[in-house]
Every structure is written in structure tokens, then in C-alpha cells.
Design an enzyme around this catalytic site. Sequence first.
Site, PDB file in Angstrom:
ATOM      1  N   TRP A  10      33.475  39.814  34.142  1.00 59.97           N
ATOM      2  CA  TRP A  10      32.996  38.554  33.564  1.00 59.97           C
ATOM      3  C   TRP A  10      31.563  38.223  33.978  1.00 59.97           C
ATOM      4  O   TRP A  10      31.008  37.212  33.540  1.00 59.97           O
ATOM      5  CB  TRP A  10      33.956  37.406  33.932  1.00 59.97           C
ATOM      6  N   HIS A  94      26.881  48.870  40.152  1.00 60.55           N
ATOM      7  CA  HIS A  94      26.620  48.456  38.765  1.00 60.55           C
ATOM      8  C   HIS A  94      25.117  48.478  38.504  1.00 60.55           C
ATOM      9  O   HIS A  94      24.321  48.108  39.364  1.00 60.55           O
ATOM     10  CB  HIS A  94      27.193  47.057  38.511  1.00 60.55           C
ATOM     11  N   GLU A  96      23.276  46.577  36.907  1.00 60.81           N
ATOM     12  CA  GLU A  96      22.591  45.279  37.050  1.00 60.81           C
ATOM     13  C   GLU A  96      22.249  45.004  38.511  1.00 60.81           C
ATOM     14  O   GLU A  96      21.237  44.367  38.808  1.00 60.81           O
ATOM     15  CB  GLU A  96      23.466  44.164  36.435  1.00 60.81           C
ATOM     16  N   GLY A 232      32.521  44.321  29.450  1.00 61.68           N
ATOM     17  CA  GLY A 232      31.711  43.152  29.787  1.00 61.68           C
ATOM     18  C   GLY A 232      31.962  42.012  28.813  1.00 61.68           C
ATOM     19  O   GLY A 232      33.016  41.368  28.851  1.00 61.68           O
TER      20      GLY A 232
END
Length: 259
Positions: A10, A94, A96, A232
Site C-alpha cells: 500500500w 524496494h 523506491e 502496488g
Amino acid sequence: MRSPLIIGNWKLNGNSLILDTLVNELNKKLFSIKKCQIAIAPPIVYLDRISKSISNNIKLCAQNVDINLSGAFTGDISAEMLKDIGVKYIIVGHSERRLYHREDNNYIAQKYAVIKSLGLTPVLCIGETSIENINGKTKEVCKLQIDTILDCQGITAFKNAVIAYEPVWAIGTGKSATPLQIQSVHKFIRNYIAQQDIDIADELIIQYGGSINITNAATIIIQPDVDGFLVGAASLNPTVFSNVIKIVETSKNLIKNKN
Ligand SMILES: O=C(CO)COP(=O)(O)O
């Protein structure tokens, strides 16, 4: 036999009202799923709240963890704390976090080791950028990202672990990799692990992540080395996320019954 694993990441979305509603919907829509493992990764601040309302068949996943277990590390959260509130999976590496927090392979390997040391399951994200993809470096990049863990912790680090192949260019873009591209990378990953331990490779869950939705899930999940998804944006919609999970369950069942 590997049972498929679908995790909803999330990211940095929602608030208590939105996420309580999402959890209630998922509890209702997913109660009949028996043949897939399901987990959700809410923002860390909501994990404890959600641990009290989520159904037993949906596990908890954290989006991040610190390398330390306790001490003077302001703002950080330890794997021990996550375990204490019932977390089973932790996402590590990840893209990000690699990009916005400058996490490199060595730092990621330290996080991975802490997660393993507590008996939790790391979900190691690997994958190439768009430039690396254009230059044909996909497998080389994935190998390097795996090697840092192998070099420090050996092949047993991949026992009871999850690898998520997430091409950076496919995340949040609506452009997923093709089923054949994905199968080729997943097979490469499994073969690479198998060179050191066939049993560990055979049990290893390899997920795909990057713009998964109800239109592409079926053709990707039928690939033999795709064992589930790290989803995602689509996981924030309970109808879409539960339909992706139902597609996985139905498609993998069909394959099993055919063989
Ligand atoms: O980063 C992802 C999951 O970790 C994938 O995100 P999207 O499904 O939004 O592309």
C-alpha cells in the site's frame, strides 16, 4: 509444491478510515481463498491497528525495517518490534527505497540478515532500471543484487525467502513486462539459485511486481516460474486486488489439474 503468494504493497497511502474500510472489504472478499498465501503491507503506523482487524488468512507485511534491533536510532523500527505485533513478511530492497533513501546492496543485505535472524520472511525486491533494460543488463543487475546476499550470508539465506522481480520501469507506469520477459528472468533467478542448492531453488517463491492488474495477471501467472505478485496501486482497490488473487488461484489450479 510452491503455493502462490500475493502481497499488496500500500506504500504511502490512506488514513485510518480509508484503510479500515479496505481491510473490511478484503476480509469479506477473500475469506474463501484457500490455495494462495495473501499478505498486505500497510504504512507501518497502521500495522498494529490492522493486525487486530484482519482475517487469519491475510498475513501482515512491513514495507521497511532498520538494520538495528534496539538502541539510539531515532525514527527507526526494528524487526523485533514488527515480529512482536504479528508481522510475517518484510519488504527489503524496494526500488523506491534504493532511489529515495539511497539504500545500496550492502545496506539491503544487512537488513535482509536481521529479518532472517528473527525467523521472519524477507521479500527481496530486485530489478533493472529502464536504461539497464535497454542496454540488455537485466539479468546482470538481478544477479548482482542477489550476489550481495549470497556473499555475506550463503545460499541458506534464500531458504524460506521470497524474491520479487520488479523492473523499475514497470512500477507505477501501467507498462508491465511481457509474460515471456518475466518468465525468462524468473527462470534465470531460479537456475542461478539452483546452481548452489536445488531444493532451495525449488521452494523459492519468485513474485513479479510492476503494474499488475486484472487485465495482465492471468497471462503472467501461468508462467511456470511466476509464483505470485507484489501489487502496488491495484491493491488499494479491494475489488481489483481480490480479483487479481482469484485469477491467481484459478489459473494455478487449472495448471495443476492439467499436469
Ligand atoms: O512497486 C510495486 C509493488 O511493490 C508495484 O507497484 P505498481 O503495482 O503500482 O506498479
